[in-house]
Design a protein around this motif. Sequence first.
Motif, mmCIF file in Angstrom:
data_model
loop_
_atom_site.group_PDB
_atom_site.id
_atom_site.type_symbol
_atom_site.label_atom_id
_atom_site.label_comp_id
_atom_site.label_asym_id
_atom_site.label_seq_id
_atom_site.Cartn_x
_atom_site.Cartn_y
_atom_site.Cartn_z
ATOM 1 N N HIS A 1 0.903 -1.347 -0.055
ATOM 2 C CA HIS A 1 -0.004 0.078 0.069
ATOM 3 C C HIS A 1 0.738 1.237 0.078
ATOM 4 O O HIS A 1 1.822 1.228 0.636
ATOM 5 N N THR A 2 0.559 2.246 -0.640
ATOM 6 C CA THR A 2 1.077 3.447 -0.972
ATOM 7 C C THR A 2 0.314 4.509 -0.654
ATOM 8 O O THR A 2 -0.588 4.606 -1.485
ATOM 9 N N LEU B 1 -5.263 5.475 -1.751
ATOM 10 C CA LEU B 1 -4.106 5.113 -1.597
ATOM 11 C C LEU B 1 -4.022 4.111 -2.762
ATOM 12 O O LEU B 1 -4.885 3.646 -3.476
ATOM 13 N N ASP B 2 -2.764 3.863 -3.242
ATOM 14 C CA ASP B 2 -2.235 2.885 -4.206
ATOM 15 C C ASP B 2 -1.905 1.577 -3.828
ATOM 16 O O ASP B 2 -1.148 1.518 -2.859
ATOM 17 N N THR B 3 -2.448 0.442 -4.240
ATOM 18 C CA THR B 3 -2.125 -0.894 -3.666
ATOM 19 C C THR B 3 -1.535 -1.514 -5.226
ATOM 20 O O THR B 3 -1.825 -1.500 -6.209
ATOM 21 N N SER B 4 -0.426 -2.356 -4.798
ATOM 22 C CA SER B 4 -0.032 -3.038 -5.772
ATOM 23 C C SER B 4 0.123 -4.597 -5.148
ATOM 24 O O SER B 4 0.621 -4.575 -3.979
ATOM 25 N N THR B 5 -0.266 -5.307 -5.913
ATOM 26 C CA THR B 5 -0.292 -6.944 -5.807
ATOM 27 C C THR B 5 0.720 -7.661 -6.736
ATOM 28 O O THR B 5 0.903 -7.609 -7.910
ATOM 29 N N THR B 6 1.880 -8.309 -6.049
ATOM 30 C CA THR B 6 3.005 -8.986 -6.901
ATOM 31 C C THR B 6 2.768 -10.630 -6.642
ATOM 32 O O THR B 6 2.378 -10.911 -5.564
ATOM 33 N N THR B 7 2.956 -11.003 -7.787
ATOM 34 C CA THR B 7 2.904 -12.672 -7.763
ATOM 35 C C THR B 7 4.320 -13.167 -8.583
ATOM 36 O O THR B 7 4.828 -12.034 -9.043
ATOM 37 N N THR B 8 4.552 -14.514 -8.197
ATOM 38 C CA THR B 8 5.862 -14.579 -8.769
ATOM 39 C C THR B 8 5.545 -14.834 -10.457
ATOM 40 O O THR B 8 6.622 -15.137 -11.212
ATOM 41 N N THR B 9 4.486 -15.136 -10.608
ATOM 42 C CA THR B 9 4.276 -15.508 -12.235
ATOM 43 C C THR B 9 3.636 -14.276 -13.155
ATOM 44 O O THR B 9 3.748 -14.462 -14.342
ATOM 45 N N SER B 10 3.496 -13.273 -12.675
ATOM 46 C CA SER B 10 2.867 -12.226 -13.493
ATOM 47 C C SER B 10 3.491 -10.871 -13.149
ATOM 48 O O SER B 10 3.808 -10.661 -11.939
#
Length: 153
Positions: A92-93, A113-122
């Motif tokens: 979250h930012t 707020l900005d959220t970024s979700t990271t995964t190992t595949t995308s």
Amino acid sequence: MSLILRPLPAYEPSTELSVADSGAYHRYQCLPSVPHLAVAPAEPDCRGLVTKILEVLDGRRPITQLRGVLSETVYEATLTRLRTTPPTTIRHTLTTLHTCRPSPTAIELCGRLDTSTTTTTSRPTRTTKAYTARLDLQDETSPWTCTFWRILH
């Protein structure tokens, strides 16, 4: 439901106003002067509190560090959120912060707020969300306490 109007200093002629133009009589009583306002936290302090809550939700800060500034209800709700949504892939930012003072012992915060979700595949998925919070002052000797916190989807 009653409507409360506060007099403007050196403008209102009396402490009671009556409106009779429409045939219905409405009486508005002016409030006495507002009691001494407690010193509110400055915007950087509010921004710091929101950032700390977001760091807890990201898993970058232990929730026990916020024990003194979160109400019991908000603390337990945050613990539940951490159990149901593991913070390993979310970041979250804080983007914006707006404050409002609805009473001498309350401050309401809202913003984006900005959220970024990271995964190992995308690639990271970025979204923008709104949040709202409320800080209350129980008495003059205690710190401001966050009694409401929500991220709106």
